[in-house]
Design an enzyme around this catalytic site. Structure first.
Site, PDB file in Angstrom:
ATOM      1  CG  ASP A 164      -1.970   0.913   1.331  1.00 20.71           C
ATOM      2  OD1 ASP A 164      -2.291   1.587   0.042  1.00 20.71           O
ATOM      3  OD2 ASP A 164      -2.687   1.136   2.258  1.00 20.71           O
ATOM      4  CE1 TYR A 218       2.989  -7.011   3.809  1.00 22.32           C
ATOM      5  CE2 TYR A 218       2.318  -9.166   3.993  1.00 22.32           C
ATOM      6  CZ  TYR A 218       2.535  -7.967   3.156  1.00 22.32           C
ATOM      7  OH  TYR A 218       2.060  -7.770   1.900  1.00 22.32           O
TER       8      TYR A 218
END
Length: 439
Positions: A164, A218
């Site tokens: 993002d 992540y």
């Protein structure tokens, strides 16, 4: 004599009869020929009309195809210039038949980037993105063709994960067709300092960076003050996380592990949507450490098969809210049930795509003598150096100067942590990131 005269009259009558028949035959023949000529002329006229109608129909179909092709074209390409170039190249190729096509084979590339100044990984017309910078360099060094620059699928391009706006990556993997002779150093000289290509590996013909990815890891790095009790008057620079609060955070993170329904941790999905179920393999938290500004930070690490839009940031957001005391464990249990809850979402700054895993591919092809395993061990030192200098340094500096996480912490009391109303309470993230995309 009378008999002879009668015979002569009969012969004259027969001759006249034959002459009449012949005349009628001639007239009939002339009428048939005229009719045939007229019919042939009409047939020829119909053929001409049919041919014209066919040409009109073909022109209409071609026009429609051109219109559809034009609508599919990417907005970031100047197609008038592109069409002229293609026409020139076609003429040149027709004249010079000795021009050779560059042979390209399927490869996997390893990228690292700091997403601070970019609108995500994926190309977006009019926006500065990681892929836009990457494709410019690929075209400049002729690693891809002009056609592939306009349409990435022509180079079989695929990213392993989509990040993002503002989100970084330590080990992003993409697959595409590339030439055999590559100069990575020269390639990196034409990339911004925030983006680096560390390695290129030959892969199997059917390899797909996204489809053959087994899992993704992540990390989320943030000041440890995020786990301070909300009633405590904690100071950003002097706060140090207690063992009790750290253990509480680790315990909450473990509750997310396993296959669960995460419809509350994304948007536009309901409880009965099969894609809402995701498998979290591990969710851990590091011990506290000091940043260059002497502020204490912690890093949470989550590994899962795949993640939905905003899922990680919402899991981190709820964990922080529970540890700080804005809500309790029951909210987490309720969030994994059918009810739709109002949950906070942590800022995007600290989120980093750490690793993309290819265990099954490595087991099958990594030792076949042709392909190398996609573990990138030989480049680990370079990667760690880039992560420290470009990604983590930016997180530390931004948190120290702008304090986005501290501003977000102030919005946590605005959430109900209960059945959601039509709209969520506003947050600092809503104001600063209105154009977010999928992570």
């Amino acid at each position: 004599m009378l008999l002879f005269g009668k015979l002569l009259r009969n012969l004259k009558a027969e001759r006249l009869s034959r002459i009449d028949i012949a005349c009628h035959s001639i007239e009939h023949t002339k009428g048939f020929a005229a009719a045939m000529a007229e019919a042939l002329e009409k047939l020829e006229q119909q053929k001409r009309i049919g041919e014209e109608e066919r040409k009109v129909a073909e022109a209409s179909v071609n026009e429609m195809k051109k219109l559809k092709q034009k609508l599919k074209r990417r907005k970031w390409v100047n197609w008038e210039t592109e069409d002229e170039r293609k026409c020139t190249e076609a003429k040149r190729a027709a004249i010079d038949s000795s021009v050779e096509k560059i042979k390209r084979k399927k490869c996997a590339i390893l990228l690292s980037y700091s997403g601070a100044n970019y609108y995500g990984m994926q190309r977006n017309p009019g926006m500065e993105t990681i892929e836009e910078e990457l494709f410019k360099a690929l075209l400049k060094h002729k690693w891809i063709s002009n056609d592939a620059y306009g349409q990435a699928q022509m180079a079989s391009f695929q990213r392993a994960a989509r990040t993002d706006k503002g989100v970084s990556a330590a080990r992003q993997v993409c697959s595409l067709k590339l030439p055999e002779a590559l100069n990575i150093k020269a390639f990196n000289d034409d990339l911004p300092e925030q983006i680096r290509l560390f390695a290129v590996e030959r892969v199997t013909k059917g390899f797909n960076a996204k489809g053959q990815c087994d899992a993704r890891t992540y990390t989320y790095t943030m000041p440890s003050i995020a786990f301070a009790d909300f009633e405590a008057n904690a100071n950003y620079e002097t706060f140090r996380l207690s063992t009790e609060q750290l253990l509480k955070a680790k315990d909450i993170l473990q509750k997310f592990e396993g296959t669960k329904n995460f419809h509350n941790f994304t948007s536009r999905k309901n409880y009965f949507d099969p894609s809402s179920k995701r498998f979290i393999m591990s969710f851990t938290c590091s011990d506290p450490f000091l940043s260059p500004h002497n502020a204490e930070f912690i890093t949470v690490k989550v590994k899962g098969q795949s993640f939905m839009l905003h899922q990680i940031r919402k899991m981190v957001g709820l964990t922080v809210a529970i540890v700080r005391g804005h809500t309790d464990f029951s909210t987490l249990n309720k969030a994994l049930s059918e009810e739709r809850l109002d949950l906070p979402m942590a800022p995007g700054l600290g989120l980093v795509l750490d690793t993309v895993h290819y265990e099954r591919y490595n087991e099958r092809y990594g030792k076949d003598g042709i392909h190398n395993p996609l573990t990138w061990e030989n480049h680990e030192q370079e990667i760690q150096q880039f992560v420290e200098q470009k990604i983590l340094a930016n997180i530390y500096e931004t948190e120290y100067k702008e304090k986005p996480l501290l501003n977000w912490l102030e919005t946590l009391p605005l959430h109900s942590y209960d059945v959601r109303n039509d709209e969520n309470p506003p947050s600092s993230e809503d104001k600063s990131n209105k154009e977010e995309k999928e992570e």
